[in-house]
Design a protein around this motif. Sequence first.
Motif, short mmCIF file in Angstrom:
data_model
loop_
_atom_site.label_atom_id
_atom_site.label_comp_id
_atom_site.label_asym_id
_atom_site.label_seq_id
_atom_site.Cartn_x
_atom_site.Cartn_y
_atom_site.Cartn_z
N LYS A 94 -19.98 -4.39 -9.50
CA LYS A 94 -19.99 -3.19 -10.68
C LYS A 94 -18.79 -2.44 -10.02
O LYS A 94 -17.81 -1.87 -10.74
N PRO A 95 -18.73 -1.93 -8.64
CA PRO A 95 -17.51 -1.09 -8.35
C PRO A 95 -16.35 -1.72 -8.58
O PRO A 95 -15.38 -1.06 -9.02
N LEU A 96 -16.07 -2.96 -8.17
CA LEU A 96 -14.65 -3.69 -8.51
C LEU A 96 -14.44 -3.77 -9.92
O LEU A 96 -13.48 -3.48 -10.52
N LEU A 97 -15.54 -4.22 -10.60
CA LEU A 97 -14.98 -4.67 -12.16
C LEU A 97 -14.93 -3.34 -13.08
O LEU A 97 -14.53 -3.34 -14.08
N SER A 98 -15.42 -2.29 -12.73
CA SER A 98 -15.48 -1.16 -13.36
C SER A 98 -14.21 -0.16 -12.93
O SER A 98 -13.98 0.90 -13.67
N THR A 99 -13.45 -0.73 -12.02
CA THR A 99 -12.12 -0.07 -11.86
C THR A 99 -11.27 0.03 -13.12
O THR A 99 -11.17 -0.72 -13.76
N LYS A 100 -10.89 1.29 -13.29
CA LYS A 100 -10.20 1.23 -14.63
C LYS A 100 -8.47 0.72 -14.28
O LYS A 100 -8.04 1.09 -13.38
N ALA A 101 -8.09 -0.18 -15.40
CA ALA A 101 -6.72 -0.70 -15.17
C ALA A 101 -5.55 0.26 -15.53
O ALA A 101 -6.02 1.21 -16.27
N GLY A 102 -4.46 -0.17 -15.40
CA GLY A 102 -3.27 0.58 -15.86
C GLY A 102 -2.56 1.34 -15.01
O GLY A 102 -1.52 1.87 -15.39
N ASN A 103 -2.94 1.44 -13.74
CA ASN A 103 -2.34 2.16 -12.40
C ASN A 103 -0.92 1.49 -12.21
O ASN A 103 0.04 1.91 -12.06
N ILE A 104 -0.93 -0.03 -12.40
CA ILE A 104 0.33 -0.56 -12.13
C ILE A 104 0.89 -0.98 -13.42
O ILE A 104 2.26 -0.90 -13.64
N ASP A 105 0.29 -1.73 -14.07
CA ASP A 105 0.54 -2.21 -15.53
C ASP A 105 -0.15 -1.42 -16.81
O ASP A 105 -1.24 -1.39 -17.03
N VAL A 106 0.71 -0.47 -17.29
CA VAL A 106 0.30 0.62 -18.01
C VAL A 106 -0.35 0.03 -19.52
O VAL A 106 -1.04 0.78 -20.00
N GLU A 107 0.05 -1.09 -19.78
CA GLU A 107 -0.03 -1.85 -20.86
C GLU A 107 -1.67 -2.22 -20.96
O GLU A 107 -2.27 -2.43 -22.14
#
Length: 737
Positions: free
Chosen positions: A370-383
């Motif tokens: 849960k902690p890893l997969l709930s991480t919000k994406a887009g910090n590096i790849d904003v798309e």
Amino acid sequence: MRLLNAALLFRALSSVYAQSKGSEASCSATTQHLSDPPYENYFYSDCHVDAQTVVTSPLPDSNLTIIGPRLIVAWPAGNSGICTFFQPKNGQNGTLAVELVNSTLGQPLSGTVANKTSSKYPFVGVQGVVSFNTSTELTIAILGSIRNIRDFTEGPSILQPVIQDAVNVTAFNKTGVQFSRLWLDNTTTTTFTLTPWENTEDKIQIANRSASFGAGFYRFTASFNYPQLEQLSPRQVLEKDAWPLIKKESSQTQSLSFFSYTEKLLAGGWRFLTYFGRDSMIAALLLEPVLSRGNGSATEAVIGAVLERINRTDGSVCHEETIGDYATFVNMQNNITSTAAGFTYPMIDTDYYLPVLMERYFNSSPKRIKPLLSTKAGNIDVENKNLTWGNLSFINAQKIMNITAAFSKNQTVDNLIHLKDSEIVGQWRDSTYGLANGRIPFDVNCALVPAALHSISKLAAMPGVYPNNSVTKDWATTAAKRAGIWEDNTLQFFEHNITVKQATARLKEFTNKNTFYDGPTNAASLANYSSSGTVIDYAIAINSSKSPEKIPITHTDTAFHLFMLNSTNDAQLTTLINATANSILRPFPAGLRTPVGVVVASPALSGEDVLIANFTNSAYHGTVVWSWQLALMAKGFERQLERCGESGGKAPGFCRDDGVYKTAKQAYNALWDVIEDNASQLESEVWSWTYSSRAGYKLSPLGVLPPPPGVSGGTESDIRQLWSLTFLAVTRNNDYK
């Protein structure tokens, strides 16, 4: 290629820099000197900067058309660096020797840091003293991106005018010279200075963008103002149980730390100081017993970096990122005015490592799902904004399930996994002749696809990994069934054989036609290490679905099958293990084993002139030795031999075949004998050899050998490669001696 918003990237990296590059009180330096003549490598890290310096100085027997005096400083931040080339001013080529020496400035390096009001980031770098034994001319200085440097050193000596014309050469401190260049972002500046050291009478002369000076000692500095990464210490990289390795294997653990950062792990130095998806995942799989787990760990840095860079449109895993000055340059070539990073997706193999790595990690650390997969994406790849890493892992799994469906219904060559239409490479043998122009690779189809499907089946049964919906509701059973179909029905497309008599004739033909080996054929080993007078092998690839010829290169990629799968098809597994073991036990060119290591490919039994000409000892994926392939093969054999201890009739059939079991154990030990004999090489990326009837085999750096025909430049090996550090976890099992 997709783009990253530069402002967000700089804000993210700025935060990392502020957190990681701490107080002066804790700013102790870590250094390492690694020698691989004619290359001398120096690693340096402190609280301000991480850098690798490489000094190249020709040896008496060096090929001077390939090896010349050179100084490189490479930084992981932005995959950046400088490269300066030297030549003797008056003497003959080959007479100039360059050396980094200890001094009051450093042993031999020290860090530099300078704050300027005009720059958001401090100018950081390294300095030291370099000696020249004769009068010298600095002919070319390339400043900015390692990718630009590699374009020059590995290709047809390309110098891009937009890069080189921006290099300013000026006098420095009255007696020295400064080379500086403002990056294409109009913000970052890379600077290289050279001044006489403790000799005020010398003065460097400047003419036509070059510099000349007399023999002696010179101080150099190399710096730039770019946000730095946050390095993981050896204790942060390794599990606590593995901390004794920090003292026992200090060189390897120090190198592993240099390549490990909170955001990602780097592939190798100096040439690949950036993210490569395949490299980092293979390294994590082989290093699994010792690599740190949990929040902020090295394992999660690998998984997180891969998830963050997935292409949300089709689930492809990013092979390589394009960052720093080279990203701006690539954007310019595409008529885009942007400093945004790019992400490339040419490979077909990289997608399949992700579910395998995730499954093995979550199986041992279920609380991290849960902690890893709930991480919000887009910090590096904003798309990837508005998605989570869990969303992206699901998109990747969907891709795998979709593209493997056709073969599960109809087992034909057409339905195997092919290279992408627009690409000539697609798996780890990603060089000109790596797959001999084949389009359907062995490793992807026979090992990676079924392994990924097995893992998707297990991940689908773990709460919280994939969404519980109509798409995934049957994945636990469907993926497992499909994995079995791929596992049981792909090897037959690649298997081929010749008689011992045919093999003997082809070996004689090979020794007559090749240009790099004039030793014995070792054909006598064929009788002992074959199957009842038949040499069984597996094609490195199939040409294409339209021309489904098997490409008869003997190779090490069967190790993927041994390492990643626990096949229950006894007949196929027995044949595969026996054929693989025989190829190890037969000495080159009859097999793959040489005194300097097991080569990753051999054309000796092919009987094809083109393959013999192209798969040489100087080809990047030719008859050369890759360290991580030795580790993969060793661990693969060990995993299969361990299965022979399973109770309740679960042991594979080869365990009950005395001949095959004995051959497998013999191959395991022969492999480990050659690994231990070459222990000093194991952390490097790839190495080669030369052979003469007088001296026999002699180990050689790959980069000093002339390239194979049709290749514009030789390929220099990295002194340290991430996946070559896997012998920290892969060790000899004495139970099988």
